[in-house]
Write a protein that holds these residues in place. Sequence first.
Motif, mmCIF file in Angstrom:
data_model
loop_
_atom_site.group_PDB
_atom_site.id
_atom_site.type_symbol
_atom_site.label_atom_id
_atom_site.label_comp_id
_atom_site.label_asym_id
_atom_site.label_seq_id
_atom_site.Cartn_x
_atom_site.Cartn_y
_atom_site.Cartn_z
ATOM 1 N N SER A 102 0.941 -1.094 -0.004
ATOM 2 C CA SER A 102 0.019 0.013 -0.014
ATOM 3 C C SER A 102 0.544 1.218 -0.126
ATOM 4 C CB SER A 102 -0.891 -0.034 1.269
ATOM 5 O OG SER A 102 -0.293 0.017 2.497
ATOM 6 N N ILE A 103 2.150 1.153 0.098
ATOM 7 C CA ILE A 103 3.253 2.367 0.155
ATOM 8 C C ILE A 103 2.745 3.157 -0.853
ATOM 9 C CG2 ILE A 103 5.448 3.427 -0.156
ATOM 10 C CD1 ILE A 103 6.261 0.805 1.568
ATOM 11 N N PHE A 104 2.772 2.749 -2.341
ATOM 12 C CA PHE A 104 2.450 3.273 -3.413
ATOM 13 C C PHE A 104 1.212 3.348 -4.075
ATOM 14 C CE2 PHE A 104 6.973 1.470 -3.313
ATOM 15 C CZ PHE A 104 7.619 2.661 -3.095
ATOM 16 N N VAL A 105 0.209 2.964 -3.278
ATOM 17 C CA VAL A 105 -1.192 3.136 -3.573
ATOM 18 C C VAL A 105 -1.728 4.573 -3.336
ATOM 19 C CG1 VAL A 105 -3.602 2.312 -3.507
ATOM 20 C CG2 VAL A 105 -1.693 0.569 -3.627
ATOM 21 N N ASN A 106 -2.353 5.282 -4.181
ATOM 22 C CA ASN A 106 -2.720 6.592 -3.809
ATOM 23 C C ASN A 106 -1.441 7.382 -3.085
ATOM 24 O OD1 ASN A 106 -5.300 5.759 -4.931
ATOM 25 N ND2 ASN A 106 -5.932 4.920 -2.588
ATOM 26 N N ASN A 107 -0.550 7.205 -4.053
ATOM 27 C CA ASN A 107 0.645 8.013 -3.269
ATOM 28 C C ASN A 107 0.629 9.250 -4.088
ATOM 29 O OD1 ASN A 107 3.540 8.746 -3.251
ATOM 30 N ND2 ASN A 107 3.833 7.350 -1.953
ATOM 31 N N PRO A 108 0.832 10.516 -3.365
ATOM 32 C CA PRO A 108 0.623 11.657 -3.974
ATOM 33 C C PRO A 108 2.088 11.994 -4.617
ATOM 34 C CG PRO A 108 0.529 12.229 -1.708
ATOM 35 C CD PRO A 108 0.353 10.576 -1.889
ATOM 36 N N THR A 109 3.110 11.599 -4.105
ATOM 37 C CA THR A 109 4.402 11.935 -4.704
ATOM 38 C C THR A 109 4.581 11.255 -5.967
ATOM 39 O OG1 THR A 109 5.263 12.273 -2.574
ATOM 40 C CG2 THR A 109 6.995 11.721 -4.234
ATOM 41 N N ILE A 110 4.218 9.786 -5.917
ATOM 42 C CA ILE A 110 4.357 9.125 -7.142
ATOM 43 C C ILE A 110 3.627 9.524 -8.306
ATOM 44 C CG2 ILE A 110 3.834 6.816 -8.237
ATOM 45 C CD1 ILE A 110 6.426 6.816 -6.605
ATOM 46 N N ALA A 111 2.073 10.091 -7.942
ATOM 47 C CA ALA A 111 1.298 10.553 -8.976
ATOM 48 C C ALA A 111 1.986 11.896 -9.346
ATOM 49 C CB ALA A 111 0.078 11.025 -8.219
ATOM 50 N N SER A 112 2.650 12.486 -8.749
ATOM 51 C CA SER A 112 3.303 13.889 -9.039
ATOM 52 C C SER A 112 4.357 13.601 -10.188
ATOM 53 C CB SER A 112 3.960 14.829 -7.936
ATOM 54 O OG SER A 112 4.562 15.817 -8.220
ATOM 55 N N PHE A 113 5.241 12.613 -9.761
ATOM 56 C CA PHE A 113 6.120 12.240 -10.669
ATOM 57 C C PHE A 113 5.861 11.659 -12.059
ATOM 58 C CE2 PHE A 113 9.349 11.078 -7.169
ATOM 59 C CZ PHE A 113 10.351 11.886 -7.536
ATOM 60 N N ASP A 114 4.716 10.752 -12.047
ATOM 61 C CA ASP A 114 3.929 10.580 -13.276
ATOM 62 C C ASP A 114 3.260 11.409 -14.141
ATOM 63 O OD1 ASP A 114 4.741 7.784 -12.570
ATOM 64 O OD2 ASP A 114 2.712 7.518 -11.547
ATOM 65 N N LEU A 115 2.808 12.566 -13.238
ATOM 66 C CA LEU A 115 2.370 13.596 -14.294
ATOM 67 C C LEU A 115 3.182 14.344 -14.819
ATOM 68 C CD1 LEU A 115 -0.649 14.696 -11.558
ATOM 69 C CD2 LEU A 115 -1.004 14.036 -13.925
ATOM 70 N N LYS A 116 4.483 14.798 -14.014
ATOM 71 C CA LYS A 116 5.650 15.297 -14.550
ATOM 72 C C LYS A 116 6.193 14.666 -15.708
ATOM 73 C CE LYS A 116 7.111 17.677 -10.345
ATOM 74 N NZ LYS A 116 7.958 17.897 -9.076
ATOM 75 N N MET A 117 6.227 13.445 -15.668
ATOM 76 C CA MET A 117 6.790 12.673 -16.777
ATOM 77 C C MET A 117 5.754 12.568 -18.109
ATOM 78 S SD MET A 117 8.770 9.198 -15.351
ATOM 79 C CE MET A 117 7.336 8.855 -14.056
ATOM 80 N N ASN A 118 4.603 12.772 -17.652
ATOM 81 C CA ASN A 118 3.736 12.841 -18.878
ATOM 82 C C ASN A 118 3.964 14.185 -19.430
ATOM 83 O OD1 ASN A 118 2.544 10.329 -18.651
ATOM 84 N ND2 ASN A 118 0.775 10.942 -17.059
ATOM 85 N N ALA A 119 3.884 15.566 -18.758
ATOM 86 C CA ALA A 119 4.164 16.517 -19.080
ATOM 87 C C ALA A 119 5.592 16.618 -20.154
ATOM 88 C CB ALA A 119 4.156 17.641 -18.096
#
Length: 409
Positions: free
Chosen positions: A228-245
Amino acid sequence: MKNRIILLFILGMVVRPLNMRAQHLESYLEYAATNNPGLKAKYAEFEASMQRIEQVNTLNNPTFSFGYFISPVETRVGPQRMKFSLSQMVPWFGTLDAKEDIASKLAESKFQEFLAHKLSLFRDVKEAYFPLIELNEHIRLQQENLSLLTSYKELANIQFANGKGTMVDVLRIDVRIEDVKSELLLLNEKMNLLQVRFNLLLNRSSDEVIELDSLNNFAGNRSFSADSIFVNNPTIASFDLKMNAITKQGELAKLSGLPSIGLGLDYVVVSKRNISTVADDGKDILMPMATISLPIFRSQYKAAASEANYLKNALELNKEQYQNNRNSEFVQAEYKLTVATELIKLYESEIKTQTRILDLLYTSYSTSGKDFVELIRSQQLLIKYKMRLSSEIKNYHIAISQLEYLTNK
């Protein structure tokens, strides 16, 4: 998207944290979420990034120009006096959409950073709150210890007066009483320091009164899953959004290397020649215009595409490092939780045993006046075990707080 994100923010501020163990702590978490300047700054950064969307999804301003012919240009229909021009450059198809998509993803990543900061703030508040409760319990125990030592001194004086004890016993107890008074003074000084730290974390006056709960709510071990560490993890979500950008940024670099199209209109004011034989004498000129940019210098576009690739690679590596750090922190927190759990059980058992020993020694000394040193030593050992128990309960709750933070609760 802005309304959706703001709604998420409001829900995050109102919904109470999970697994909350004390009413006062819950209210302090809500207060921190509302007043902490660092968290408010993160939300302001998110709001600022939202404004960026409006800046990138619009065309550049149209160009208007005016010219006056000092020496009029003679034409068949008359001399040209002045000229008005209006033009608009339009980027290649899809360029504005790409810019808006990049800005939107970066704004969403800012919101995820805000959520991550809120989780970190809640952890910091808990880790500042539990030591206050521990210290308050230590002060209470030492005050109780001082009261017991005072009663032992009275008993020692009675035994000395009855010839069953010695003056040495009275002096020993005096020394220990002074030690406890000194320890209480230092504990109160430390309490002032921790109170200032906690109040500043909540962004309020450093001398504000802090309501403390009890640590006596230990209810056994709790299980947390590393999955559950990386489930709904906002920092991981931020990384993914930046990579998409960044991926979109690479596409934008290619679009920027395509021509831009310009559309315009020229209007020329022509004076009359007053010659009746000339058709359209003095008729103004209206001329549509079209232009196209020629992006022949390709090095800047290639560099922009390479920059996007390097940035995406850096984000992927930072994400991997973050995941490794989180996994390591999770293992350490679980270990601390296990240690605290076992030590709590140990000290609870030791306290029960030591209490029975102390009762026996007190009865023995009351009747015979012997084993006074053992009586005092046993009493201080009992206080030490109780203080260690409160410290381990504090460590238990801090470990729980760390695990809640790591699992995004």
